[in-house]
Design an enzyme around this catalytic site. Structure first.
Site, PDB file in Angstrom:
ATOM      1  N   ASP A   1       1.037  -1.296   0.108  1.00  0.00           N
ATOM      2  CA  ASP A   1       0.608  -0.257   0.156  1.00  0.00           C
ATOM      3  C   ASP A   1       0.623   1.015   0.102  1.00  0.00           C
ATOM      4  O   ASP A   1       0.496   2.493   0.598  1.00  0.00           O
ATOM      5  CB  ASP A   1      -1.017   0.077   1.399  1.00  0.00           C
TER       6      ASP A   1
ATOM      7  N   HIS B   1      -2.733  -3.732  -6.831  1.00  0.00           N
ATOM      8  CA  HIS B   1      -2.003  -2.120  -7.117  1.00  0.00           C
ATOM      9  C   HIS B   1      -3.029  -1.156  -8.214  1.00  0.00           C
ATOM     10  O   HIS B   1      -3.944  -1.736  -8.790  1.00  0.00           O
ATOM     11  CB  HIS B   1      -1.485  -2.350  -8.088  1.00  0.00           C
TER      12      HIS B   1
END
Length: 340
Positions: free
Chosen positions: A13, A43
Site C-alpha cells: 500500500d 495495485h
C-alpha cells in the site's frame, strides 16, 4: 539497455501502482514484468482521471508499446487474469500480456482452503485469495502449471528467455514487485507475513533475471505508514487520529480498513539495506503536507517537506528521486536526472 526493479518498502500500500504508471509511461520500457506473490496484492492505478484496481496484470499497462509479462515466481489465478484482460481492453492488453509457462495456478480449492483456515483468516489476516495454499502445493510439487491449464492456452511465454534476450538486444526492462518488505516471509514481521519473500532479490528471481543484470532498485515508501491485517506496527496511531488527519484508507483487494502510523525511519533504513536500494520513491507527500498538493518542482516544496526528504535520505543513505504530490500520474516530482 536497463533493467530496473521497483518494490514496496513497508507492508504494501505504498503507492507502487502510481509510481509504476509514471515510470513506465515516461520511460517507455520494452517489457514490463510483474513479480511477487500473486493476486493477493492489489495495485491502484489512476491515469488521466480513470481509476483501476489490478491484481495480476502489470500496472505499467498504460504504456501500450510494452510487452506485459508475469514471471514464473508469481501465482496465477486464471479467473482474475482473464477478467483483467477484459477490464483493460481499452489499452489493448490482449496480445501483449503473457504469464510464464511455469507459473503455478491458483485453483478454486486453494481459495476455499485459504478462507476456511481459521489460523490464516483470523490470526494472520490472509486475503483469502488462495496464495498460501497455492504456494504450499508448489513447495510440495503437486501444483498445476500455466502450461497445463486449459484457459491459459495461448497466454503463456518463456519469460526468462524473452526478458534476457531483450536485454541482450539492448532493450529496456522494468520489473514491478508487489506487497512490501515488511511482509517478506524471510525478513518481515513473521508470522504476520505473506507466503514468500517480497524483496528485490526475489523479484529478479521471479522473472528469471540474474543479479548482475539489475541496474537500479527503487524502493517505494509512503509519507506515512499503513498495513492491512494483524502484526507488529511500532509507529501506529489511533484510528481517531488518522481520521482527524485525513489518513483513512482501505485495502485494494480486501476492502479492509488499513491501520495507520507515522513514517518509520529505522524500518526504512533496514528495508533499503536488504533490498539493495539505489533510489527511493516517496508517495503521498500531499497527504501529510497538503500545501504541496500537485507541486511538480522540488524548488516549490516548503522547507518542512524538504527537511522530511533529507531526513529520509540521511537515515537510509539512499537518494529520494521520485516524490508523489497527488494521486494522478502527473502529480510527480522527478529528480532522477540529478543522479547522472
Amino acid at each position: 539497455m536497463t533493467c530496473n526493479i521497483l518494490v514496496g518498502g513497508s507492508w504494501g500500500d505504498e503507492g507502487k501502482g502510481k509510481c509504476i504508471t509514471y515510470l513506465c509511461y515516461k520511460d517507455q520500457p520494452d517489457i514490463i514484468a510483474r513479480a511477487g506473490v500473486g493476486p493477493n496484492a492489489g495495485h491502484s492505478v489512476e491515469f488521466h482521471g480513470d481509476k483501476y484496481g489490478l491484481r495480476m496484470i502489470p500496472s505499467g499497462f498504460v504504456y501500450t508499446g510494452a510487452r506485459l509479462l508475469i514471471g514464473a515466481g508469481v501465482l496465477v489465478d486464471p479467473e482474475v487474469f482473464h477478467y483483467e484482460l477484459d477490464y483493460l481492453n481499452k489499452y489493448q492488453v490482449k496480445g501483449r500480456t503473457f504469464a510464464d509457462l511455469r507459473c503455478s495456478i491458483i485453483e478454486p480449492k486453494h481459495k476455499e482452503q485459504d478462507k476456511a483456515n481459521e489460523y490464516l483468516a483470523k490470526k494472520i489476516g490472509s486475503t483469502g485469495t488462495g496464495c498460501g495454499p497455492g504456494n504450499r502445493d508448489r513447495v510440495m510439487r503437486v501444483a498445476k502449471q500455466a502450461r497445463d491449464w486449459e484457459s491459459m492456452e495461448g497466454f503463456t511465454a518463456d519469460v526468462p528467455l524473452e526478458v534476457n534476450t531483450a536485454l541482450d538486444e539492448g532493450k529496456d526492462v522494468f520489473i514491478e514487485g508487489s506487497q512490501g518488505y515488511g511482509l517478506s516471509l524471510y525478513y518481515g514481521t513473521y508470522p504476520f507475513v505473506t507466503s514468500k519473500d517480497t524483496t528485490a532479490s526475489t523479484a529478479a528471481a521471479d522473472i528469471g533475471v540474474g543479479p548482475t543484470r539489475i541496474d537500479e532498485v527503487m524502493v517505494v515508501f509512503k509519507s506515512y505508514t499503513t498495513r492491512v491485517g494483524e502484526g507488529p506496527f511500532p509507529t501506529e496511531i489511533k484510528q481517531e487520529e488518522a481520521e482527524s488527519r485525513g489518513l483513512e484508507e482501505y485495502g485494494t483487494v480486501t476492502g479492509r480498513r488499513r491501520r495507520v502510523g507515522e513514517f518509520d525511519m529505522e524500518f526504512a533504513r533496514e528495508s533499503c539495506m536488504i533490498n539493495g536500494a539505489t533510489q527511493i520513491a516517496l508517495t503521498c507527500v500531499d497527504r501529510i503536507y497538503p500545501a504541496c498538493e500537485r507541486v511538480k518542482d522540488y524548488a516549490d516544496l516548503s522547507g518542512e517537506v524538504k527537511r522530511f526528504v533529507e531526513d529520509i535520505q540521511d537515515a537510509t543513505g539512499v537518494p529520494v528521486t521520485i516524490i508523489g504530490t497527488g494521486p494522478d500520474m502527473e502529480d510527480t516530482i522527478d529528480l532522477r536526472d540529478e543522479l547522472l
